[in-house]
Design a protein around this motif. Structure first.
Motif, PDB file in Angstrom:
ATOM      1  N   ALA A   1       0.825  -1.195   0.000  1.00 27.90           N
ATOM      2  CA  ALA A   1       0.000   0.000   0.000  1.00 27.90           C
ATOM      3  C   ALA A   1       0.870   1.260   0.000  1.00 27.90           C
ATOM      4  O   ALA A   1       1.841   1.342   0.752  1.00 27.90           O
ATOM      5  N   ASN A   2       0.520   2.242  -0.843  1.00 27.41           N
ATOM      6  CA  ASN A   2       1.220   3.529  -0.894  1.00 27.41           C
ATOM      7  C   ASN A   2       2.730   3.339  -1.022  1.00 27.41           C
ATOM      8  O   ASN A   2       3.519   3.894  -0.254  1.00 27.41           O
TER       9      ASN A   2
ATOM     10  N   TYR B   1      10.030  -5.989   5.480  1.00 27.81           N
ATOM     11  CA  TYR B   1       9.483  -6.337   4.166  1.00 27.81           C
ATOM     12  C   TYR B   1       8.002  -6.719   4.221  1.00 27.81           C
ATOM     13  O   TYR B   1       7.207  -6.230   3.384  1.00 27.81           O
ATOM     14  N   PRO B   2       7.547  -7.579   5.130  1.00 31.90           N
ATOM     15  CA  PRO B   2       6.125  -7.949   5.135  1.00 31.90           C
ATOM     16  C   PRO B   2       5.195  -6.756   5.290  1.00 31.90           C
ATOM     17  O   PRO B   2       4.133  -6.704   4.663  1.00 31.90           O
ATOM     18  N   ALA B   3       5.586  -5.766   6.111  1.00 30.80           N
ATOM     19  CA  ALA B   3       4.736  -4.591   6.312  1.00 30.80           C
ATOM     20  C   ALA B   3       4.714  -3.712   5.068  1.00 30.80           C
ATOM     21  O   ALA B   3       3.657  -3.223   4.648  1.00 30.80           O
ATOM     22  N   VAL B   4       5.883  -3.506   4.458  1.00 32.25           N
ATOM     23  CA  VAL B   4       5.968  -2.623   3.285  1.00 32.25           C
ATOM     24  C   VAL B   4       5.307  -3.253   2.073  1.00 32.25           C
ATOM     25  O   VAL B   4       4.588  -2.588   1.317  1.00 32.25           O
ATOM     26  N   ARG B   5       5.515  -4.544   1.858  1.00 31.10           N
ATOM     27  CA  ARG B   5       5.019  -5.219   0.658  1.00 31.10           C
ATOM     28  C   ARG B   5       3.733  -6.000   0.889  1.00 31.10           C
ATOM     29  O   ARG B   5       3.299  -6.744   0.017  1.00 31.10           O
ATOM     30  N   ASP B   6       3.120  -5.842   2.046  1.00 29.27           N
ATOM     31  CA  ASP B   6       1.853  -6.506   2.347  1.00 29.27           C
ATOM     32  C   ASP B   6       1.973  -8.017   2.162  1.00 29.27           C
ATOM     33  O   ASP B   6       1.138  -8.654   1.515  1.00 29.27           O
ATOM     34  N   LEU B   7       3.036  -8.592   2.718  1.00 26.92           N
ATOM     35  CA  LEU B   7       3.277 -10.030   2.616  1.00 26.92           C
ATOM     36  C   LEU B   7       2.742 -10.715   3.867  1.00 26.92           C
ATOM     37  O   LEU B   7       3.124 -10.372   4.982  1.00 26.92           O
TER      38      LEU B   7
END
Length: 409
Positions: A58-59, A131-137
């Motif tokens: 997101a964003n 990475y999981p938070a930034v890339r919605d993983l």
């Protein structure tokens, strides 16, 4: 002549020759159903592309090494093909950006990966714990690695579902197993949730390892670099300002005074979505235009049928006019028949178009998205065709001389 009389006369005229009426409506049915189905396919493609881009995170703002130069420059570096970004750049952005939710760096490469006699060639992505938070993983099994594991050069890995299936079998238990990358053992600590394909990159056929581990064992500590830096903005409204901040920080770090000479490129997710939506909207318009040609053919068929009807009913028209029927009443009668044909054809066409779109989507043949506006447009177009292509035959019928009409053989 009352409205009831017009309805009764229209029904009698159309039902008197059911086969011809059906064949006349067939062109409208095919045209309307084609428009509904084609527009649904185009809108489905637009929604699918937008969802794929947004699934990256997101964003999201992505910083890529290298910049595409214009023809006036002697050197052209393809975006992403050079090594101008370093882990220190990512660290600087994480500390200096005042309005970023998270920053993550990546170093990616394709490697041969083996496990228990199986092997696959896949993308190994070194990244950090954000990475999981930034890339919605999302993680389906186990967990993602921590920043402590990143700092300690832990040889742990998180598998995408496709990579898991290739190495251990469909849906097999992978957490706790060992895989080998460049002749080094990595312990599997997690499996991610399926995300699908974005562009040419499958988000599921990937293996994630700690960034420092990848830098040390795969890249080499003497000349570290990253293949991309991802920045998550708080919301879409702040993306432009945050993008400018990123540009200023990196230009200062790389000692570049002229922004046109930047050795990096910044991709704004909102811009990517807008560009993709523009392409798919054009695709939808083209599909609708192609399908609309069949509507034009159907309208010509209605005009042809109504002109034939006027010729066949010339004596009837003459008789009606001789007993006092007005020109407007004759005109309304034939116009109502043409409109009834297109309206009925439009209703059937909408039903068939919706069913076709549903079937295509249900069996995953192609993604479709039916909008109320396209259905309303189909009804409006079908009514307009009846009026436009029925006007000339109706006017011709109303203009007949009653005496000449009565003598017609």
């Amino acid at each position: 002549m009352t409205t009831i009389d017009i309805i009764e006369e229209t029904y009698a005229a159309l039902s008197g020759n059911k086969v011809r009426s059906f064949l006349t409506m067939l062109g409208i049915i095919i045209g309307i159903s084609s428009v509904i189905a084609m527009v649904a396919i185009g809108q489905g493609a637009q929604s699918s592309v937008q969802a794929r881009v947004e699934s990256l995170g997101a964003n999201l703002i992505q910083v890529m090494p290298g910049a595409v130069r214009g023809p006036g420059y002697q050197v052209s570096q393809g975006r992403g093909s050079s090594r101008t970004l370093t882990p220190d750049d990512a660290t600087a952005l994480a500390s200096d950006l005042t309005n970023a939710k998270a920053v993550t760096a990546e170093v990616s490469g394709r490697y041969q990966v083996t496990a228990k006699g199986t092997n696959t060639n896949t993308t190994v992505d070194g990244t950090n714990s954000d990475y999981p938070a930034v890339r919605d993983l999302q993680i389906a099994e186990g967990s993602f690695f921590t920043e402590g594991q990143n700092q300690s050069l832990a040889r742990v890995a998180v598998l995408g579902p496709t990579a898991r299936d290739d190495l251990f079998g469909q849906g097999a238990e992978a957490v706790g197993q060992t895989i080998r990358i460049k002749n080094m053992d990595f312990r599997v600590i997690g499996v991610s949730v399926a995300k699908g394909t974005t562009g040419f990159q499958s988000q599921d056929d990937m293996i994630f390892v700690p960034l420092n581990t990848a830098e040390h064992f795969f890249v080499g500590a003497d000349n570290p670099y990253v293949t991309s830096i991802s920045v998550e903005a708080p919301d879409q409204n702040s993306m432009t300002a945050l993008q400018q901040q990123i540009t200023n920080i990196l230009l200062a770090r790389h000692n570049i005074a002229d922004p046109t000479q930047a050795d990096f490129s910044i991709l704004n997710q909102a811009t990517i979505v807008a560009a993709a939506s523009s392409v798919t909207q054009t695709f939808t318009v083209l599909l609708g235009a192609v399908a609309g040609i069949s509507l034009l053919v159907g309208g010509i068929g209605i005009m042809n049928m109504m002109l034939t009807t006027v010729t066949e009913r010339t004596k009837e028209i003459g008789l009606r006019k001789s007993i006092g029927a007005k020109r407007s009443e004759i005109s309304i009668q034939f116009l109502s028949e043409a409109t009834a044909l297109t309206f009925i054809g439009g209703v059937v066409g909408v039903v068939i178009g919706v069913l076709v779109s549903y079937v295509l989507n249900y069996f995953s043949i192609v993604a479709t998205s039916i909008s109320l506006s396209s259905i309303i447009l189909a009804f409006v177009v079908s009514a307009a065709i009846g009026i436009i292509f029925g006007y000339y035959p109706a006017r011709r019928a109303a203009a007949l001389n009653p005496i000449t009409a009565l003598r017609f053989e």
